[in-house]
Design an enzyme around this catalytic site. Structure first.
Site: not given
Ligand code: G6P
Length: 614
Positions: A2, A27, A80, A106-107, A487, A491, A494, A510, A609
């Site tokens: 958050c 955030r 969040w 936060n936390g 990746e 993307k 997401e 498989h 994020k």
């Molecule tokens: C979250 C974000 C991702 C990111 C992951 C790891 O899930 O949405 O985009 O890759 O965290 O985050 P970091 O800051 O450790 O790269």
């Protein structure tokens, strides 16, 4: 997860907090709220489910502006959800039982149930399902006439992770902030101070910042900031200079932060690699790594720890290290690492890869690796972040702030750093000067190659048009294209909410091949690199099951010409650079599919994020 902001000074706190929250919305964005005060009006609070814009509209409706009622201190939050669904009641701030103390947090307070029961026995009643409300009541219970003392006493009873900001109308020109596992940064200015969970909230306010460290508690007043630890012992923290450009935290004419950050990659990669190549020795200069050639010679294995997109970058890194530096390397999910009793020796180099430097699982894995005696380093983007500090040695990405929730420019910079790490380690071991020179040349071409990919944006958008109505799809690749497939699929899911799976091309047979049919396309990464012929054979297998195939290939490569049903052709680059070029193309592809589907690209549902809870 958050976002937290706080302000105390002479300006309008409501406006300042809303501006700060808008910069932190990446955030978390399921609910938002502020609490403000001044010398006359007591504590006022407004919060709502929804975005910061929803909050702003509510403020305009419910708090008509009046020149006599200007609030000069306040705290705000964009959430969040962890404890309790996103709702008006669960939104932060949370008040104590008297309505005089407000907390944003936060936390996670892990022992909140015990504290909740204890406080209920003492007569406290709660209106939300959050652990934060429990903390607000605990602070009230500890209050003996001074907020600082009450917060310190409450925090001594709390287990878990927190970054908090606390406000009371008993002491209206003061904020108390504290951190334990969740970042808090203080912005210092003349006659005013601001606090936030992340520096982008502060860039228009000041460049002078102080990063709190774990267990720090700060008393923040317009002209004075004092920091102590939870045991009330004063501590000194340096003022750092925030060298981010204000425009870096704004959209700058782009429709979305994600698109802006995709387009920024020629520059962010230039910042990552610039000045880090030693052309005389054919190696890379990574001074922050702080290891001698002798240390490197002694390393027997590299373990790369990360989550999400950073884990995919770690996987590319493990391939580089084995290929170039001739050293066993493995990428591991940080979330699992410490629970399976990892076998770590003092000959291991552990590299934590994290854009934010705050991901809870990666941080915990770092601590486990340190505890077991490994040499631990970090590859982070956010300067001064928890992982960067805990690892004490490492390499910053210098990619600039990444605001888009779906990581783009951080990934490509992480891959570039890992290529330089492999080059450096390789040159200290068996990599020849000639190979080192060739790699330096390849690395120096990255920004230009990425510029050429970005210029294919319109072409990629046209291809995306054909795929916008898919239900499910697979991404396949082998070798360096395998992490790219993972990746690329990540993307797409997401930001477009379409089901997409990344698979090693050899694994398709498989199981997943059972799902292939006319409306299940396959994105095949078959750029010119070892193994591409085998991927071409896999493409034919997919087509035999009527799956339309989008081929990502190298311009002019005859082996892959006229094979796929649709194609994205990319510049011819060294296969070490192709994970970067191909990923950028797939970022653009995912972006356009999501845009065409009308998705909220910068605020994808349920994502955050920075994930600061396990
Ligand atoms: C979250 C974000 C991702 C990111 C992951 C790891 O899930 O949405 O985009 O890759 O965290 O985050 P970091 O800051 O450790 O790269």
């Amino acid at each position: 997860m958050c976002g937290i902001v706080g302000y105390t000074g002479q300006c309008d706190a409501v406006e300042t907090l809303l501006n700060g929250l808008k910069r932190l919305e990446y955030r978390g964005y399921d609910s938002a709220g502020i609490a403000v005060t001044n010398e006359q009006s007591g504590l006022q609070m407004l919060k709502t489910a929804g975005t910061v814009d929803t909050l702003e509209e509510k403020i305009q409706r419910e708090w008509p502006t009046s020149p006599d009622q200007r609030f000069t201190s306040g705290i705000g939050h964009t959430r969040w959800a962890t404890h309790g669904a996103p709702s008006d009641i669960n939104a932060h701030p949370h008040l104590d039982g008297s309505g005089h103390i407000a907390v944003v947090h936060n936390g996670i307070i892990e022992n909140h149930k015990d504290i909740h029961s204890h406080l209920e026995e003492l007569g406290h009643t709660f209106s939300s399902e959050t652990d934060t409300e429990v903390l607000a009541h605990l602070i009230q219970e500890c209050y003996e006439g001074e907020l600082l003392q009450a917060v310190c006493a409450a925090l001594q009873k709390v287990e878990g992770a927190y970054g908090i900001a606390v406000l009371t109308d008993y002491e209206p020109e003061k904020l108390i902030v504290a951190r334990h596992g969740s970042p808090i940064v203080l912005g210092v200015n003349d006659n005013a101070a601001m606090v936030a969970s992340d520096a982008p909230a502060l860039v228009t306010f000041t460049r002078r910042v102080i990063y709190l460290q774990d267990n720090d508690v700060a008393v923040v007043q317009p002209n004075d900031i004092t920091i102590r630890n939870v045991n009330n012992v004063p501590v000194r923290r340096e003022i750092s200079h925030l060298d981010w450009d204000v425009t870096a935290a704004q959209k700058g004419g782009y429709e979305h932060f994600m698109l802006k950050e995709i387009y920024e990659q020629p520059e962010s990669l230039q910042n990552t690699v610039g000045g880090r190549l030693d052309w005389d020795l054919g190696t890379a200069v990574l001074a922050g790594l702080n290891v001698t050639p002798r240390d490197i010679a002694d390393i027997q294995r590299v373990i790369l720890l990360a989550c999400g997109t950073s884990l995919h970058a770690g996987l590319v890194g493990s391939f580089y290290l084995q290929d170039i530096a001739d050293i066993p390397a493995q990428a591991e999910q940080a979330g699992e690492f410490r629970y399976r009793n990892p076998i770590i020796t003092t000959d291991d180099l552990v590299v934590a890869v994290s854009q934010s430097g705050e991901t809870a699982d990666t941080l915990a894995a770092v601590r486990e690796a340190k505890h077991k005696g490994a040499l631990v380093s970090g590859i982070c983007n956010v300067v001064g972040s928890s992982i960067a500090r805990e690892t004490e040695r490492g390499v910053y990405l210098h990619a600039g702030p990444e605001i888009g929730v779906a990581s783009t420019k951080a990934f490509t910079s992480q891959v570039a750093v890992m290529l330089m790490l492999a080059l450096k380690m390789g040159r200290c071991r068996r990599l020849s000067r000639r190979h080192g020179d060739a790699l330096c040349r390849a690395i120096s071409t990255i920004p230009e190659a990425i510029q050429a990919v970005v210029e294919k944006d319109r072409e990629i958008a046209e291809v995306a048009q054909k795929f916008k109505d898919l239900r499910s799809c697979f991404y396949i690749g082998r070798g360096y294209a395998y992490p790219v497939a993972l990746e690329g699929a990540l993307k797409l899911k997401e930001i477009s909410y379409l089901h997409a799976e990344g698979y090693h091309a050899a694994e398709l047979k498989h199981g997943p091949i059972a799902l292939l049919q006319e409306d299940v396309p396959v994105v095949a990464i078959m750029t010119d690199m070892p193994g591409k012929e085998k991927t071409v054979s896999n493409v034919r297998e997919c087509q035999a099951r009527y799956s339309p195939v989008l081929g990502v290939r190298t311009e002019g490569d005859e082996d892959t010409a006229d094979i796929a049903d649709y194609e994205i052709s990319l510049p011819d680059v060294s296969h070490y650079i192709s994970p970067i070029t191909t990923t950028v193309a797939l970022q653009l592809f995912a972006y356009h599919v999501a845009r065409l589907r009308g998705c909220d690209i910068d605020k994808p549902r349920n994502l955050a994020k920075s994930v600061t809870v396990e």
